[in-house]
Design an enzyme around this catalytic site. Structure first.
Site, PDB file in Angstrom:
ATOM      1  CD  GLU A 114      -3.010  -1.107   2.296  1.00 38.94           C
ATOM      2  OE1 GLU A 114      -2.989  -0.357   3.279  1.00 38.94           O
ATOM      3  OE2 GLU A 114      -3.769  -1.982   2.224  1.00 38.94           O
ATOM      4  CD  GLU A 123      -4.462  -8.076   1.898  1.00 36.79           C
ATOM      5  OE1 GLU A 123      -5.414  -7.611   2.513  1.00 36.79           O
ATOM      6  OE2 GLU A 123      -3.297  -7.590   2.050  1.00 36.79           O
TER       7      GLU A 123
END
Ligand code: XIL
Length: 340
Positions: A135, A247
């Protein structure tokens, strides 16, 4: 003798690994153990391998939960994804401080190198892929940095883009056999896809050892559609990268419903449930058409526990996984398992 029918891991064994994120508490549930044994060939620690969990104080490592998960995987002959080294969340306070002041660049590089060395020495045998960087791009923020929407994290403020490059190089040296990933959410479309492609191709041009991109896949019952998914896979593949869906969960809510607290569902509405099942089937089928896709991991196993129960709204029940609250397979699993 009980005959084990084919699970997801068998159906897709020639295409990609199938995985789930787990904690120690989940692994201790018998139903979870049975579901993993039948369906999964890869595990990710949902939290236990994050920086603040592994090294809560400088040079004091807490291997407890990560070891428990790694030992489970070793016993069962299941591979692991290592999650994660550089991330703006779940970092310990000491990491960015030095003698009461902001840490120096040199010290931060040393601390990172030390962390990578210790962690990879411990899990080299079982972790086949590391989310070295998580991220780092933030296209939503107003204070994005420089030319590539870098998130203004403590890592970036002190180490700049250089520390991202350094992390991959260190990990390559410490874990030469592991595949090294850049992992992020929302990176399958729009500005985030464009920024990520630019970032990764410039890293590759600079000789940084990156093998793949993790598409987290925190999705919604009505997103993504087939075209979006194919476009993302093809764009990353064109850079020569591997792709893992790291995820995946498919929320009963759209993102824009995040704040409508009055309208929380007591159960997943049937129409949305059917769309969700369609999404799951589509993701697995499309992924199996591309050699570059190497893993599909869901962020949890069954709806009895999901982080979406507290995110982005606290105490809002959600049903985003492949198995229901009793660990019964949902129709997508049944259909996928019958597809060969
Ligand atoms: C989440 C975990 O599921 C939660 O238990 C924890 O409180 C916060 O982190 N992107 C990631 C994951 O890369 O590490 C996050 O996991 C979910 C979003």
């Amino acid at each position: 003798m009980k005959v084990m029918e084919n699970g997801l891991k068998d159906i897709f064994k020639d295409s990609f690994l199938t995985g789930a994120a787990v904690s120690r508490a989940i692994l201790e549930q018998e139903a979870a153990d049975e579901t993993i044994t039948r369906h999964f060939s890869s595990l990710t620690a949902e939290n236990a391998m994050k920086f603040s969990l592994l090294q809560p104080q400088e040079n004091i490592f807490d291997w407890n939960e990560a070891d428990f998960i790694a030992n489970y995987a070793r016993r069962k002959n299941i591979k692991m994804r290592g999650h994660t080294i550089i991330w703006h969340n779940q970092t310990p306070e000491w990491l960015f401080l030095e003698g009461g002041n902001k840490v120096s660049k040199t010290t931060l590089f040393k601390r990172l190198e030390n962390h990578i060395d210790k962690v990879s020495a411990r899990y080299n045998d079982i972790v086949y892929a590391w989310d070295v960087l998580n991220e780092a791009i933030d296209t939503d923020s107003s204070d994005f940095c420089a030319d590539n929407y870098f998130r203004n994290s403590e890592w970036f403020k002190t180490g700049g883009r250089e520390i991202f490059e350094f992390a991959f190089k260190c990990m390559r040296e410490a874990s030469p056999k592991a595949k090294l990933f850049y992992n992020d959410y929302n990176n399958e479309s729009g500005a985030k896809l464009d920024s990520t492609l630019r970032f990764l191709s410039s890293m590759l041009d600079a000789g940084v050892p990156i093998d793949g991109v993790g598409i987290q896949g925190h999705w919604y019952y009505n997103f993504p559609d087939e075209k979006t998914l194919r476009h993302a896979i093809e764009s990353y593949s064109a850079l020569g990268l591997e792709i893992e869906f790291t995820e995946v969960d498919i929320s009963a809510y759209r993102w824009d419903e995040a704040k409508e607290s009055a309208d929380f569902f007591p159960a997943m509405p049937n129409e949305r449930f059917l769309e969700q099942q369609q999404r799951f089937i589509e993701i697995f089928k499309i992924a199996s058409e591309y050699k570059s896709v190497k893993n599909i991991t869901t962020w949890g196993i069954a709806d009895n526990y999901t982080w979406l129960g507290n995110f982005p709204v606290k105490n809002r029940k959600n049903w985003p996984l492949l198995f229901d609250e009793q660990y019964r397979e949902k129709p997508a699993v049944t259909e996928l398992c019958a597809s060969l």
